[in-house]
Design an enzyme around this catalytic site. Sequence first.
Site, PDB file in Angstrom:
ATOM      1  CE1 TYR A 149      -3.259  -3.004   0.494  1.00  0.00           C
ATOM      2  CE2 TYR A 149      -3.348  -2.507   2.718  1.00  0.00           C
ATOM      3  CZ  TYR A 149      -3.664  -3.378   1.702  1.00  0.00           C
ATOM      4  OH  TYR A 149      -4.507  -4.339   1.721  1.00  0.00           O
TER       5      TYR A 149
ATOM      6  CB  SER B 196     -13.914  -4.407   0.290  1.00  0.00           C
ATOM      7  OG  SER B 196     -14.551  -3.557  -0.523  1.00  0.00           O
ATOM      8  N   PRO B 197     -15.416  -4.490   3.592  1.00  0.00           N
ATOM      9  CG  PRO B 197     -15.308  -3.711   5.968  1.00  0.00           C
ATOM     10  CD  PRO B 197     -14.316  -3.976   4.692  1.00  0.00           C
ATOM     11  CG  LEU B 198     -18.219  -0.273   5.017  1.00  0.00           C
ATOM     12  CD1 LEU B 198     -18.043   1.420   5.617  1.00  0.00           C
ATOM     13  CD2 LEU B 198     -19.628  -0.627   5.632  1.00  0.00           C
ATOM     14  N   GLY B 199     -18.070  -2.406   0.702  1.00  0.00           N
ATOM     15  CA  GLY B 199     -17.978  -2.511  -0.796  1.00  0.00           C
ATOM     16  C   GLY B 199     -17.282  -1.351  -1.187  1.00  0.00           C
TER      17      GLY B 199
ATOM     18  N   GLY C 130     -16.658   1.426  -0.264  1.00  0.00           N
ATOM     19  CA  GLY C 130     -17.457   2.650   0.064  1.00  0.00           C
ATOM     20  C   GLY C 130     -18.727   2.570  -0.170  1.00  0.00           C
ATOM     21  CG  PHE C 131     -21.928   0.590  -3.770  1.00  0.00           C
ATOM     22  CD1 PHE C 131     -22.491   1.357  -4.513  1.00  0.00           C
ATOM     23  CD2 PHE C 131     -22.641  -0.574  -3.175  1.00  0.00           C
ATOM     24  CE1 PHE C 131     -23.674   1.139  -5.039  1.00  0.00           C
ATOM     25  CE2 PHE C 131     -24.130  -0.797  -3.339  1.00  0.00           C
ATOM     26  CZ  PHE C 131     -24.468   0.055  -4.605  1.00  0.00           C
TER      27      PHE C 131
END
Length: 334
Positions: free
Chosen positions: A59, A217-220, A222-223
């Site tokens: 990263y 990515s538990p919030l997609g 950010g989606f």
Amino acid sequence: MTNTLPRRVLGELDVPAIGFGAMVLSPGMYGEIDDRRAVTALTAAIDAGGTFIDTSDAYGDHGHNEQLVGTAVRGRRDEVTVATKFGLKLADGAEPHPLKVGYAFEELAVNAEPRYVRDQAGNSLRNLGIDVIDLYYLHFPDPQVPIEDSVGAMAELVAEGKVRALGVCNVTPDELRRAHAVHPLAAVQTEWSMWRPVDPGLLEVARELGIGLVPWSPLGAGFLTGTVQQLAADDFRTNAPRFDPRSLAANNASYAALQALAADLGITRSQLALAWLLHQDPAVVPIPGSRTPEHIVENLAAADIVLHPDTLARIDEVLARIQPVGGTLLQDAR
């Protein structure tokens, strides 16, 4: 003073029920950001109890993200569980091994040859400014290296006291079982959210072997916050079909029912998505990322939300009707 969140166990690691994914704090991920703002976000996460910090040597350039984490944990090391990864950022002299993953960029270059593992861990320790890595992950399995060999080299780091616990990311159920047979694993990272269901086979093996699940990515990406309407040109998500303007509009319409449900419960859509994940299994520890202290505190507060079984059933009914447009961030093509 660090706030206290409900705790969960990953192997022998005691961690908060929700951690913090630091990937978003390096430039080139979700657009530009300066180091001061990034460290402020990390400090906010630690202060709010999100003391399980996830990073990677891949990263940012030249270990940038790990260095940010190192700055934030300096003087607070005993409060924080630090997780980092290797294998995606090539070591000096390492030959790139192409890995097809169906990602937005279609192909990744990995190298998890055992001869590079010790040096990669040493670089991470220096970037982080710490003496031991709490949780060390293989970022992606190397298609040209048996996973047993990579994990075997990682296990040597545990024996030497440089690493406390091991994990793997983005693996198949068979790879997870084979890796665990070499050395007990504390956690497996996989993409999992209301946007992308977990591989049921992976979940089954993890439960059988007592391996914790860390959804990335538990919030997609950010989606699932319900706030993404358009993206900056330098945001990496512009490469993903799900964030194509027409796909994004269609998906926002499809997921609107979750916004209404969250409003009925008096919580945000992000909190609903995270609380739902926590209710899927007691060994789940999601790692949402954010650059905004207010959003970080909001996300971590989801650890205290209890969803009634009737509410969980309503969510499952909504998700069963949704047909997302544009695929996911990671679709395994191996």
